[in-house]
Design an enzyme around this catalytic site. Structure first.
Site, PDB file in Angstrom:
ATOM      1  N   SER A 141     -40.449 -22.855  13.166  1.00 27.46           N
ATOM      2  CA  SER A 141     -41.893 -23.117  12.302  1.00 27.46           C
ATOM      3  C   SER A 141     -42.522 -24.135  13.574  1.00 27.46           C
ATOM      4  O   SER A 141     -42.091 -24.686  14.339  1.00 27.46           O
ATOM      5  CB  SER A 141     -41.631 -23.896  11.161  1.00 27.46           C
ATOM      6  OG  SER A 141     -43.132 -24.597  10.801  1.00 27.46           O
ATOM      7  N   TYR A 154     -37.963 -30.028   5.608  1.00 30.19           N
ATOM      8  CA  TYR A 154     -38.510 -28.723   6.280  1.00 30.19           C
ATOM      9  C   TYR A 154     -38.340 -29.092   8.034  1.00 30.19           C
ATOM     10  O   TYR A 154     -38.019 -28.179   8.548  1.00 30.19           O
ATOM     11  CB  TYR A 154     -39.881 -28.359   5.890  1.00 30.19           C
ATOM     12  CG  TYR A 154     -40.451 -27.012   6.216  1.00 30.19           C
ATOM     13  CD1 TYR A 154     -39.694 -25.806   5.864  1.00 30.19           C
ATOM     14  CD2 TYR A 154     -41.172 -27.045   7.252  1.00 30.19           C
ATOM     15  CE1 TYR A 154     -40.108 -24.609   6.477  1.00 30.19           C
ATOM     16  CE2 TYR A 154     -41.652 -25.703   7.878  1.00 30.19           C
ATOM     17  CZ  TYR A 154     -41.304 -24.490   7.309  1.00 30.19           C
ATOM     18  OH  TYR A 154     -41.511 -23.300   7.636  1.00 30.19           O
ATOM     19  N   LYS A 158     -36.225 -27.480  10.549  1.00 25.31           N
ATOM     20  CA  LYS A 158     -36.625 -26.292  11.695  1.00 25.31           C
ATOM     21  C   LYS A 158     -36.718 -26.975  13.238  1.00 25.31           C
ATOM     22  O   LYS A 158     -36.258 -26.210  14.087  1.00 25.31           O
ATOM     23  CB  LYS A 158     -38.290 -26.162  11.299  1.00 25.31           C
ATOM     24  CG  LYS A 158     -38.422 -25.623  10.234  1.00 25.31           C
ATOM     25  CD  LYS A 158     -37.794 -24.114  10.101  1.00 25.31           C
ATOM     26  CE  LYS A 158     -38.114 -23.355   8.628  1.00 25.31           C
ATOM     27  NZ  LYS A 158     -37.631 -21.685   8.952  1.00 25.31           N
TER      28      LYS A 158
HETATM   29  N1  NAD Z   1     -45.743 -18.662   5.943  1.00 25.88           N
HETATM   30  C1  NAD Z   1     -45.917 -19.538   6.597  1.00 25.88           C
HETATM   31  O1  NAD Z   1     -47.174 -20.119   6.942  1.00 25.88           O
HETATM   32  C2  NAD Z   1     -44.746 -19.932   7.374  1.00 25.88           C
HETATM   33  C3  NAD Z   1     -44.837 -20.698   8.679  1.00 25.88           C
HETATM   34  C4  NAD Z   1     -43.753 -21.422   9.682  1.00 25.88           C
HETATM   35  C5  NAD Z   1     -42.719 -21.004   9.276  1.00 25.88           C
HETATM   36  N2  NAD Z   1     -42.484 -19.961   8.223  1.00 25.88           N
HETATM   37  C6  NAD Z   1     -41.088 -19.412   8.145  1.00 25.88           C
HETATM   38  O2  NAD Z   1     -40.998 -18.162   7.867  1.00 25.88           O
HETATM   39  C7  NAD Z   1     -39.819 -17.691   7.133  1.00 25.88           C
HETATM   40  C8  NAD Z   1     -40.250 -16.830   6.369  1.00 25.88           C
HETATM   41  O3  NAD Z   1     -41.006 -17.201   5.319  1.00 25.88           O
HETATM   42  P1  NAD Z   1     -42.301 -16.651   4.557  1.00 25.88           P
HETATM   43  O4  NAD Z   1     -43.554 -17.505   4.576  1.00 25.88           O
HETATM   44  O5  NAD Z   1     -42.317 -15.282   4.677  1.00 25.88           O
HETATM   45  O6  NAD Z   1     -41.874 -17.050   2.885  1.00 25.88           O
HETATM   46  P2  NAD Z   1     -41.577 -16.411   1.462  1.00 25.88           P
HETATM   47  O7  NAD Z   1     -41.259 -17.276   0.697  1.00 25.88           O
HETATM   48  O8  NAD Z   1     -42.899 -15.582   1.271  1.00 25.88           O
HETATM   49  O9  NAD Z   1     -40.348 -15.339   1.718  1.00 25.88           O
HETATM   50  C9  NAD Z   1     -39.109 -16.043   2.141  1.00 25.88           C
HETATM   51  C10 NAD Z   1     -38.082 -15.135   1.500  1.00 25.88           C
HETATM   52  O10 NAD Z   1     -36.745 -15.682   1.653  1.00 25.88           O
HETATM   53  C11 NAD Z   1     -35.980 -15.304   0.527  1.00 25.88           C
HETATM   54  N3  NAD Z   1     -35.037 -16.394   0.289  1.00 25.88           N
HETATM   55  C12 NAD Z   1     -35.167 -17.685   0.163  1.00 25.88           C
HETATM   56  N4  NAD Z   1     -33.999 -18.344  -0.081  1.00 25.88           N
HETATM   57  C13 NAD Z   1     -33.134 -17.402   0.178  1.00 25.88           C
HETATM   58  C14 NAD Z   1     -31.636 -17.572   0.160  1.00 25.88           C
HETATM   59  N5  NAD Z   1     -30.946 -18.629  -0.073  1.00 25.88           N
HETATM   60  N6  NAD Z   1     -30.946 -16.457   0.639  1.00 25.88           N
HETATM   61  C15 NAD Z   1     -31.681 -15.094   0.963  1.00 25.88           C
HETATM   62  N7  NAD Z   1     -33.027 -15.129   0.882  1.00 25.88           N
HETATM   63  C16 NAD Z   1     -33.675 -16.214   0.612  1.00 25.88           C
HETATM   64  C17 NAD Z   1     -36.834 -15.357  -0.601  1.00 25.88           C
HETATM   65  O11 NAD Z   1     -36.549 -14.507  -1.664  1.00 25.88           O
HETATM   66  C18 NAD Z   1     -38.274 -14.607   0.171  1.00 25.88           C
HETATM   67  O12 NAD Z   1     -38.090 -13.012   0.099  1.00 25.88           O
HETATM   68  C19 NAD Z   1     -39.317 -19.009   6.569  1.00 25.88           C
HETATM   69  O13 NAD Z   1     -38.097 -19.505   7.549  1.00 25.88           O
HETATM   70  C20 NAD Z   1     -40.358 -19.956   6.742  1.00 25.88           C
HETATM   71  O14 NAD Z   1     -39.929 -21.250   6.979  1.00 25.88           O
HETATM   72  C21 NAD Z   1     -43.388 -19.520   7.526  1.00 25.88           C
END
Ligand code: NAD
Length: 262
Positions: A141, A154, A158
């Site tokens: 992230s 978080y 990260k």
């Molecule tokens: N969306 C953003 O703005 C953003 C920004 C920076 C980093 N990220 C990173 O991107 C990645 C994906 O995030 P996203 O935004 O798509 O989130 P999201 O919540 O839309 O999707 C996350 C997915 O992970 C699954 N999940 C959560 N805990 C789990 C577990 N213990 N075992 C298996 N699956 C699990 C959830 O069910 C979901 O389908 C994450 O690592 C997040 O930190 C996202």
């Protein structure tokens, strides 16, 4: 098609958000896709969608926080496909709060999902890809390059994913093991990740941050477009994948602060 002709990818956290975008992008690129998540219902709908593209899909309902899960997953993948080419460690969760008030159990849960899953994944998958080669993509992230207030678990985890990726990449290169690592550091991508935050009141500084972050994510990049750009950069063999301009700015500003004080 023989067992070893189609490239095979595994994506954790594939049911929703960016992970769903990765699975779609990889299926369009012709990969057989192993989709892993705790959300069985959303995985089921993704499986039907991807199968309609004519690719093999293997659905695994699994909590990535379970330390034994990746060894079992590796065994399932090898018995089904006989190989693995690409691993996307994407599952992650977001929490907020004052650093000194967050309960140890909450710290541990975030660490298990965001950090230890990437470590356990590599412990399981690096040995089985070491000869044939492959790619590992760790989703960190912007919070893994520049920390912000009220997001300590978080950001700590990260930063850990970024450091782990740097160590792993350097070790593999030094030992001549043909696995390339990429670390992805997104800013805002329009997913449900902020649903766990309390964006209702805004009475404390943390709640105001929750509200601002929720708004920023709701206005972020489309997850499918984001995932597809990431996969382009993975295929180019990039280590750092920083798609968003504000991430570049955050890195410059943090580096300047560090050097100014040194
Ligand atoms: N969306 C953003 O703005 C953003 C920004 C920076 C980093 N990220 C990173 O991107 C990645 C994906 O995030 P996203 O935004 O798509 O989130 P999201 O919540 O839309 O999707 C996350 C997915 O992970 C699954 N999940 C959560 N805990 C789990 C577990 N213990 N075992 C298996 N699956 C699990 C959830 O069910 C979901 O389908 C994450 O690592 C997040 O930190 C996202």
């Amino acid at each position: 098609m023989k067992k070893d002709e189609q490239s095979v990818a595994v994506v954790t956290g594939a049911a929703r958000g960016i992970g769903r975008g990765f699975a779609r992008s990889l299926a369009r690129r012709g990969y057989a896709v192993v989709i892993v998540d705790i959300d069985a219902v959303a995985l089921g709908s993704l499986q039907s969608e991807l199968e309609s593209l004519g690719v093999q899909v293997f659905t695994v309902v699994q909590d990535v926080a379970d330390p034994g899960a990746f060894n079992r997953l590796r065994d399932h993948i090898l018995s089904r496909f006989g190989k693995l080419d690409l691993v996307v460690n994407n599952a992650g969760i977001l929490t907020s709060g004052r650093s000194w008030e967050i309960e140890p159990e909450a710290w541990q849960r975030v660490a298990n999902i965001n950090l230890w899953s990437a470590v356990n994944s590599s412990r399981a998958f690096v040995p089985c890809m070491a000869k044939s080669g492959g790619r590992i993509v760790n989703v960190a992230s912007m919070g893994g390059l520049a920390a912000g207030p009220w997001l300590a678990p978080y950001c700590v985890t990260k930063y850990g994913v970024v450091a782990f990726s740097e160590c792993l990449s350097a070790e593999l290169e030094a030992e001549g093991i043909p696995i390339r690592i990429s670390v992805v550091c997104p800013s805002a991508v329009r997913t449900g990740i902020a649903d766990s935050l309390d964006a209702s009141s805004g009475e404390s500084p943390c709640e105001s941050m929750d509200t601002a972050l929720t708004k920023m994510i709701s206005e972020g990049t489309d997850p499918d477009a984001f995932a597809d750009r990431v996969m382009d950069e993975v295929q180019q063999g990039k280590f750092w994948i920083l798609i968003h301009d504000d991430v570049h700015e955050a890195v410059k500003s943090r580096t300047a602060d560090i050097l100014a004080n040194a």
